[in-house]
Design an enzyme around this catalytic site. Structure first.
Site, PDB file in Angstrom:
ATOM      1  N   PHE A   1     -48.542 -18.561 -28.603  1.00 36.36           N
ATOM      2  CA  PHE A   1     -48.942 -19.644 -27.887  1.00 36.36           C
ATOM      3  C   PHE A   1     -49.727 -18.318 -27.391  1.00 36.36           C
ATOM      4  O   PHE A   1     -49.460 -17.592 -26.719  1.00 36.36           O
ATOM      5  CB  PHE A   1     -48.242 -20.551 -26.219  1.00 36.36           C
ATOM      6  CG  PHE A   1     -47.268 -21.408 -26.563  1.00 36.36           C
ATOM      7  CD1 PHE A   1     -46.201 -21.509 -27.855  1.00 36.36           C
ATOM      8  CD2 PHE A   1     -47.790 -22.975 -26.387  1.00 36.36           C
ATOM      9  CE1 PHE A   1     -46.146 -23.194 -27.959  1.00 36.36           C
ATOM     10  CE2 PHE A   1     -47.907 -23.665 -26.834  1.00 36.36           C
ATOM     11  CZ  PHE A   1     -46.303 -23.691 -27.785  1.00 36.36           C
TER      12      PHE A   1
ATOM     13  N   THR B   1     -52.048 -17.538 -24.215  1.00 37.66           N
ATOM     14  CA  THR B   1     -51.422 -18.017 -23.325  1.00 37.66           C
ATOM     15  C   THR B   1     -52.089 -16.401 -22.340  1.00 37.66           C
ATOM     16  O   THR B   1     -52.073 -15.488 -23.647  1.00 37.66           O
ATOM     17  CB  THR B   1     -49.867 -18.096 -22.583  1.00 37.66           C
ATOM     18  OG1 THR B   1     -49.651 -16.684 -23.228  1.00 37.66           O
ATOM     19  CG2 THR B   1     -49.363 -19.285 -22.977  1.00 37.66           C
TER      20      THR B   1
ATOM     21  N   LEU C   1     -48.107 -21.196 -19.832  1.00 40.97           N
ATOM     22  CA  LEU C   1     -46.934 -21.934 -20.005  1.00 40.97           C
ATOM     23  C   LEU C   1     -47.081 -23.065 -18.730  1.00 40.97           C
ATOM     24  O   LEU C   1     -47.705 -24.403 -18.123  1.00 40.97           O
ATOM     25  CB  LEU C   1     -46.162 -21.845 -20.573  1.00 40.97           C
ATOM     26  CG  LEU C   1     -45.961 -21.556 -22.396  1.00 40.97           C
ATOM     27  CD1 LEU C   1     -44.274 -21.239 -22.624  1.00 40.97           C
ATOM     28  CD2 LEU C   1     -47.213 -21.621 -22.549  1.00 40.97           C
TER      29      LEU C   1
ATOM     30  N   ASP D   1     -39.662 -14.977  -6.677  1.00 41.85           N
ATOM     31  CA  ASP D   1     -39.355 -14.012  -7.748  1.00 41.85           C
ATOM     32  C   ASP D   1     -37.709 -14.233  -8.601  1.00 41.85           C
ATOM     33  O   ASP D   1     -37.067 -14.399  -8.192  1.00 41.85           O
ATOM     34  CB  ASP D   1     -38.829 -12.100  -7.202  1.00 41.85           C
ATOM     35  CG  ASP D   1     -38.504 -11.282  -8.059  1.00 41.85           C
ATOM     36  OD1 ASP D   1     -37.434 -11.824  -9.569  1.00 41.85           O
ATOM     37  OD2 ASP D   1     -37.797 -10.436  -7.662  1.00 41.85           O
TER      38      ASP D   1
ATOM     39  N   SER E   1     -37.247 -18.948 -26.631  1.00 41.70           N
ATOM     40  CA  SER E   1     -38.649 -18.211 -27.818  1.00 41.70           C
ATOM     41  C   SER E   1     -37.743 -18.095 -29.071  1.00 41.70           C
ATOM     42  O   SER E   1     -36.588 -18.374 -29.436  1.00 41.70           O
ATOM     43  CB  SER E   1     -38.672 -16.389 -27.261  1.00 41.70           C
ATOM     44  OG  SER E   1     -39.461 -16.028 -28.282  1.00 41.70           O
TER      45      SER E   1
ATOM     46  N   TYR F   1     -36.397  -8.198 -26.122  1.00 34.49           N
ATOM     47  CA  TYR F   1     -36.404  -9.393 -26.202  1.00 34.49           C
ATOM     48  C   TYR F   1     -35.777 -10.412 -26.986  1.00 34.49           C
ATOM     49  O   TYR F   1     -35.106 -11.575 -26.345  1.00 34.49           O
ATOM     50  CB  TYR F   1     -37.823  -9.501 -26.106  1.00 34.49           C
ATOM     51  CG  TYR F   1     -38.767 -10.572 -25.907  1.00 34.49           C
ATOM     52  CD1 TYR F   1     -39.039 -11.336 -24.795  1.00 34.49           C
ATOM     53  CD2 TYR F   1     -39.256 -11.606 -26.930  1.00 34.49           C
ATOM     54  CE1 TYR F   1     -39.809 -12.108 -24.150  1.00 34.49           C
ATOM     55  CE2 TYR F   1     -40.281 -12.756 -26.721  1.00 34.49           C
ATOM     56  CZ  TYR F   1     -40.372 -13.157 -25.237  1.00 34.49           C
ATOM     57  OH  TYR F   1     -41.117 -14.119 -25.659  1.00 34.49           O
TER      58      TYR F   1
ATOM     59  N   LYS G   1     -33.704 -14.006 -25.244  1.00 36.61           N
ATOM     60  CA  LYS G   1     -34.032 -15.630 -25.533  1.00 36.61           C
ATOM     61  C   LYS G   1     -32.798 -15.836 -26.339  1.00 36.61           C
ATOM     62  O   LYS G   1     -32.276 -16.976 -25.871  1.00 36.61           O
ATOM     63  CB  LYS G   1     -35.553 -15.228 -26.426  1.00 36.61           C
ATOM     64  CG  LYS G   1     -36.327 -14.507 -25.560  1.00 36.61           C
ATOM     65  CD  LYS G   1     -37.001 -15.250 -24.192  1.00 36.61           C
ATOM     66  CE  LYS G   1     -38.523 -15.190 -23.483  1.00 36.61           C
ATOM     67  NZ  LYS G   1     -38.593 -16.375 -22.559  1.00 36.61           N
TER      68      LYS G   1
ATOM     69  N   ASP H   1     -44.568 -18.483  -7.881  1.00 31.93           N
ATOM     70  CA  ASP H   1     -44.531 -16.746  -8.648  1.00 31.93           C
ATOM     71  C   ASP H   1     -44.969 -16.286  -8.142  1.00 31.93           C
ATOM     72  O   ASP H   1     -44.420 -16.135  -6.688  1.00 31.93           O
ATOM     73  CB  ASP H   1     -46.213 -17.349  -9.733  1.00 31.93           C
ATOM     74  CG  ASP H   1     -46.023 -16.384 -11.116  1.00 31.93           C
ATOM     75  OD1 ASP H   1     -46.488 -15.417 -11.033  1.00 31.93           O
ATOM     76  OD2 ASP H   1     -46.482 -17.564 -11.996  1.00 31.93           O
TER      77      ASP H   1
END
Ligand SMILES: NC(=O)c1ccc[n+]([C@@H]2O[C@H](COP(=O)([O-])OP(=O)(O)OC[C@H]3O[C@@H](n4cnc5c(N)ncnc54)[C@H](O)[C@@H]3O)[C@@H](O)[C@H]2O)c1
Length: 254
Positions: A193, A195, A17, A57, A147, A160, A164, A36
């Site tokens: 997605f 990726t 993304l 980071d 998400s 997770y 989110k 990144d």
């Protein structure tokens, strides 16, 4: 807001993304910093586009600030998009052997997927707050990535989904906090997605989700995320909202 002439950071900018967003903002005239931890990919992407890469980071204050400073050196920082990933832990709340889900894995997931998003949000906001106001007092915009698991976490996804859900929860209050400064905050909640995050499982997942997503019957493509990010940046009236980007998918329990 006009993208052209502003600087921008994309945290997680070498991921699926993120890279698509970097390319889109670059094409629209922003001075983009790719932020990144994936140095080889980051340097390659930056060299291809003639832009900057900064090892960043998202969990570290100094590291994110360095990327922001680099962007600010290129022009007024008005755009921050956070698409970073990181390790995520999962498992049923009580395993088949009766043991509770590990606390460490929960903490790590929250660190990468919620605390680090807050870190990027707060440092970006403080930097954008220093810019000269544009029309209607607008200074810039911050785009987070949640998400649809924030709403329909699947079995085994509790840490997770909790992280989110935290990103979703931060969105309106951040927009309210930053409203006197003219900074908008919008979150994209992607469905599924295709990726690099899925690695070798991508083909299997594409086949699976092509039967589950109502329409279009496929996984999302990263440029579709980038298109929405651009639209959010350009539309001054979008603020404090979480936008699902999911082809009408609602995750089933598993
Ligand atoms: N792909 C999907 O289906 C999907 C769905 C919903 C939400 N999301 C979310 O979108 C975001 C991006 O997902 P993606 O599919 O592009 O993943 P990806 O794995 O392709 O990209 C993630 C990027 O984050 C970078 N990263 C990892 N740790 C980092 C750190 N500490 N600091 C900065 N960068 C770091 C990685 O190097 C990588 O480039 C994630 O937050 C993910 O949870 C993805």
């Amino acid at each position: 807001m006009d993208i052209s002439g502003s600087s921008a950071i994309v945290v997680g900018g070498t991921g699926g993304l993120g890279e698509a967003t970097v390319r889109r903002l670059h094409a629209a005239g922003a001075k983009v910093v790719v932020a990144d931890v994936a140095d080889d990919k980051g340097k390659e992407l930056a060299a291809e586009l003639g832009i900057r890469y900064v090892h960043t980071d998202a969990t570290s204050e100094e590291s994110v600030q360095a990327a922001i400073d680099e962007a600010q050196s290129l022009g007024p920082l008005r755009i921050s998009v956070d698409t970073h990933g990181g390790p995520a832990s999962g498992g049923r709340l009580v395993g088949k052997d009766g043991s509770p889900l590990a606390l460490d894995g929960f903490r790590t997931t929250i660190e990468f997927y919620l605390t680090a998003v807050f870190n990027v949000l707060r440092l970006s906001a403080a930097a954008i707050a220093k810019q000269e106001p544009l029309d209607e007092g607008s200074r810039g915009v911050i785009v987070n990535t949640a998400s649809i698991a924030a709403y329909e976490g699947q079995i085994g996804q509790l840490p997770y989904a909790a992280a989110k859900g935290g990103v979703v929860g931060m969105t309106l209050v951040a927009a309210r906090d930053l409203s006197p400064l003219g900074i908008r905050v919008v979150t994209i909640a992607p469905g599924t997605f295709n990726t690099p995050a899925y690695g070798k499982a991508a083909d299997r997942l594409e086949a699976h989700w092509s039967t589950q997503v109502p329409h279009p019957k496929r996984m999302g493509q990263s440029p579709e995320y980038a298109q929405l990010a651009q639209s959010i940046i350009e539309n001054d009236y979008l603020n404090g909202e979480v936008i699902r980007l999911d082809g009408a998918l609602r995750f089933p329990p598993k």
